[in-house]
Design a protein around this motif. Structure first.
Motif, short mmCIF file in Angstrom:
data_model
loop_
_atom_site.label_atom_id
_atom_site.label_comp_id
_atom_site.label_asym_id
_atom_site.label_seq_id
_atom_site.Cartn_x
_atom_site.Cartn_y
_atom_site.Cartn_z
N LEU A 108 0.82 -1.27 0.03
CA LEU A 108 0.14 0.10 -0.01
C LEU A 108 1.06 1.24 -0.15
N ASP A 116 -1.49 7.40 -3.46
CA ASP A 116 -3.05 7.11 -3.54
C ASP A 116 -3.51 5.89 -2.50
N ARG A 117 -2.74 4.99 -2.53
CA ARG A 117 -3.16 3.69 -2.04
C ARG A 117 -3.13 4.08 -0.49
N LEU A 139 -6.27 5.82 0.57
CA LEU A 139 -7.44 5.04 0.54
C LEU A 139 -7.37 4.00 1.84
N ARG A 153 -16.82 -9.27 -13.38
CA ARG A 153 -15.79 -9.90 -12.50
C ARG A 153 -16.09 -9.82 -10.97
N ILE A 190 -14.62 -9.24 -7.93
CA ILE A 190 -13.41 -8.75 -7.06
C ILE A 190 -13.24 -9.44 -5.66
N TRP A 204 -18.38 -8.62 -4.10
CA TRP A 204 -18.52 -7.55 -4.70
C TRP A 204 -18.04 -7.82 -6.10
N LEU A 239 -13.95 4.72 -1.30
CA LEU A 239 -13.85 4.95 -2.75
C LEU A 239 -14.56 5.99 -3.70
N LEU A 281 -12.89 9.34 -3.47
CA LEU A 281 -11.47 9.57 -4.22
C LEU A 281 -11.74 10.38 -5.56
N GLU A 315 -11.59 10.54 -9.27
CA GLU A 315 -12.01 9.38 -10.26
C GLU A 315 -10.57 8.76 -10.80
N THR A 345 -7.88 8.52 -9.60
CA THR A 345 -6.97 7.71 -8.49
C THR A 345 -7.54 6.57 -8.23
N VAL A 346 -9.01 6.24 -8.76
CA VAL A 346 -9.66 5.18 -8.21
C VAL A 346 -8.65 3.85 -8.71
N PRO A 347 -8.48 2.72 -8.14
CA PRO A 347 -7.93 1.53 -8.55
C PRO A 347 -8.61 0.93 -9.78
N PRO A 394 -10.33 -2.56 -11.38
CA PRO A 394 -10.63 -3.85 -10.83
C PRO A 394 -9.80 -4.78 -10.52
N GLU A 395 -8.71 -4.91 -11.21
CA GLU A 395 -7.91 -5.90 -10.70
C GLU A 395 -6.98 -5.76 -9.39
N GLU A 396 -6.94 -4.46 -9.19
CA GLU A 396 -6.08 -4.11 -8.00
C GLU A 396 -7.04 -3.95 -6.89
N HIS A 397 -8.45 -3.83 -7.00
CA HIS A 397 -9.15 -3.82 -5.82
C HIS A 397 -8.93 -5.02 -4.84
N TRP A 398 -8.83 -6.29 -5.55
CA TRP A 398 -8.67 -7.37 -4.65
C TRP A 398 -7.48 -7.28 -3.96
N ILE A 429 -5.67 -4.90 -3.08
CA ILE A 429 -5.56 -3.75 -1.87
C ILE A 429 -6.71 -4.23 -0.67
N LEU A 430 -7.65 -4.89 -0.99
CA LEU A 430 -8.54 -5.48 0.29
C LEU A 430 -7.89 -6.38 0.90
#
Lengths: 319, 173
Positions: A61, A65-66, A69, A307, A309, A313, B91, B94, B96, B98-100, B102-106, B108-109
């Protein structure tokens, strides 16, 4: 995390060194002492590595930006915890003080959505049918809640969507939403608390209404958006809002984002539709009890990719 | 993944599954209010047992032991959901650009969940101090200023947080 727990003293020392090294101001002297400590024993090195490994998830992270968040999210969960704790304490306090009855009742009339369970409620994806004491028929759609005053058959809509078919003979059931009071023997209505307005569809008979716009009547076959004193007709020919009574989402040329929002009400989690798909249209009769199956069939019939996620989601993006 | 249990243990897990699986589902069902979810968590519970070699002979009260593992999974799941919900809300805030994706969301989560689980149970101020250090990379001096506390308090908090993280990781094993 394999491995037995470290000896307490080694752990203590390792933690002290870790605290020093993360301070942001380490002197050359301290650096040397730390190196010497590391070199003194294999166990020291092992302890140090174990603590370093704890930083793993943070390393993913690191961009600016990350970071932001991540901070917002982790901070937000903390705040949520706090609110939950306060609410629990508040209820406990009221119970101890013996005030729960009147105090909570007042609250209920005030906003109807305090932490108490509703008299009738459905979870996400559930539907429920009930017959009221006066013979009227009440349906609750997904994620809906209603309070019932047993004496007067007065219903209060806390959230969600209901179908009320008021008995023809002795039907006295009324529905209150806080702003509006709706009723009428022999009438049937669909009422949905949507973001920003109350949706009313008169299925049969005549619904008499009292609200911010005064007293008025709505005829069978009409659909309305009630927001404050504003009453305007709803025109959504692409969607049969009563389909759920048969367990179906019925769409005819329905804009995809609207369809997805509707479907999302029936599944737990979040369902998002990429804005590039806003021109896509959907037609068909879809089973509400199988929302995942509906998503799969969308991907077959439209240029859409589904997709996951996380299991909860889902994002729809252009294929 | 840990090594598969040896022959004898395997039989015991089998027996455990046979004797207590439906009890566990009922127990979870009552807690979660959903049969599907109860079945999922029960499944995960047995997966967890298979992945972690334990000497089953030592377990005197298999049901309370199963309930402990299953209960932990339920709490973990609830934390994950709440985290995802707050993440969704974050999200929205944020810009727009800088919003990650779709692949990145997972990814990060997953990282956020690991951190959240590791920090569970820490006092809010300790948690904040630790996050400011590890996430924002602030020096103790800066953290002390921001939280209006002394540097030595921050040092104490850091020691508490690091120990806590180490111990939760050990327990989660």
């Amino acid at each position: 995390m394999a491995g037995a727990r470290l000896p307490e003293q080694v752990l203590d020392e390792a933690i002290s060194w870790r605290v020093v090294l993360l301070s942001g101001e380490v002197s050359a002297d301290q650096q040397q002492q730390w190196q010497a400590w590391l070199a003194r024993s294999a166990l020291h090195l092992k302890a140090w590595r174990a603590l370093e490994n704890l930083d793993g998830p943070f390393s993913r992270l690191q961009t600016e930006d990350r970071r932001e968040l991540a901070m917002q999210t982790l901070d937000g969960t903390e705040r949520k915890d706090k609110v939950d704790r306060q609410r629990r304490r508040l209820i406990q306090g009221l119970l101890v003080a013996g005030m729960a009855g009147p105090a909570l009742l007042g609250w209920r009339q005030f906003n109807g959505s305090f932490g108490l369970p509703a008299d009738l409620a459905t979870r996400v994806g559930q539907r429920q049918r009930t017959t009221l004491a006066d013979g009227s028929l009440l349906w609750l759609n997904t994620d809906s809640a209603v309070d019932i005053d047993a004496g007067s058959q007065a219903l209060f809509l806390r959230r969600g969507e209901i179908y009320l078919d008021v008995a023809r003979e002795q039907g006295v059931a009324t529905l209150s939403t806080g702003e509006w009071l709706l009723g009428g023997a022999g009438s049937a209505m669909l009422v949905h608390q949507r973001p920003g307005y109350l949706y009313l569809r008169v299925m049969k008979g005549q619904v008499s209404a009292q609200g911010p716009a005064g007293s008025t009547r709505f005829e069978a076959g009409t659909e309305w958006a009630l927001a404050g004193a504003s009453v305007s007709p709803v025109d959504e020919p692409f969607f049969d809002s009563a389909g759920w009574l048969d367990g179906a989402l019925v769409a005819q040329g329905m804009p995809l984002p609207r369809f997805v929002a509707e479907l999302g009400r029936y599944r737990t989690g979040w369902l998002h539709c990429d804005r590039r798909l806003s021109e896509q249209r959907v037609s068909g009769v879809f089973q509400l009890d199988d929302a995942e199956g509906v998503l799969t069939s969308l991907a077959r019939s439209l240029p859409v990719r589904v997709r996951y996620i996380t299991p909860l989601w889902v994002e729809l993006t252009p294929a | 993944m840990a090594q598969p249990p040896s022959g004898g243990a395997d039989l015991s897990v089998d027996a455990l599954y046979r004797d207590h699986q439906s009890w566990l589902i009922t127990w979870l069902w009552r807690r979660l209010g959903s049969r599907d979810e109860a079945q999922d968590v029960a499944q995960d519970t047995f997966m967890k047992i298979l992945q972690r070699p334990v000497s089953l002979e030592e377990i005197r009260e298999p049901r309370s032991w199963l309930a402990t593992i299953a209960g932990r999974l339920v709490v973990d799941q609830a934390r994950r959901r709440r985290l995802e919900q707050v993440y969704q809300e974050s999200l929205q805030l944020l810009p727009e650009a800088t919003v990650p994706g779709p692949e990145e969301h997972w990814l990060i989560l997953e990282a956020l969940h690991a951190i959240d689980a590791m920090l569970a149970g820490l006092k809010p101020r300790v948690r904040t101090a630790f996050l400011l250090s590890r996430l924002e990379g602030l020096s103790y001096q800066k953290i002390a200023e921001r939280m209006d506390m002394s540097v030595s308090s921050i040092e104490k908090y850091m020691a508490i947080a690091i120990r806590h993280c180490y111990l939760t990781q050990q327990d989660a094993g």
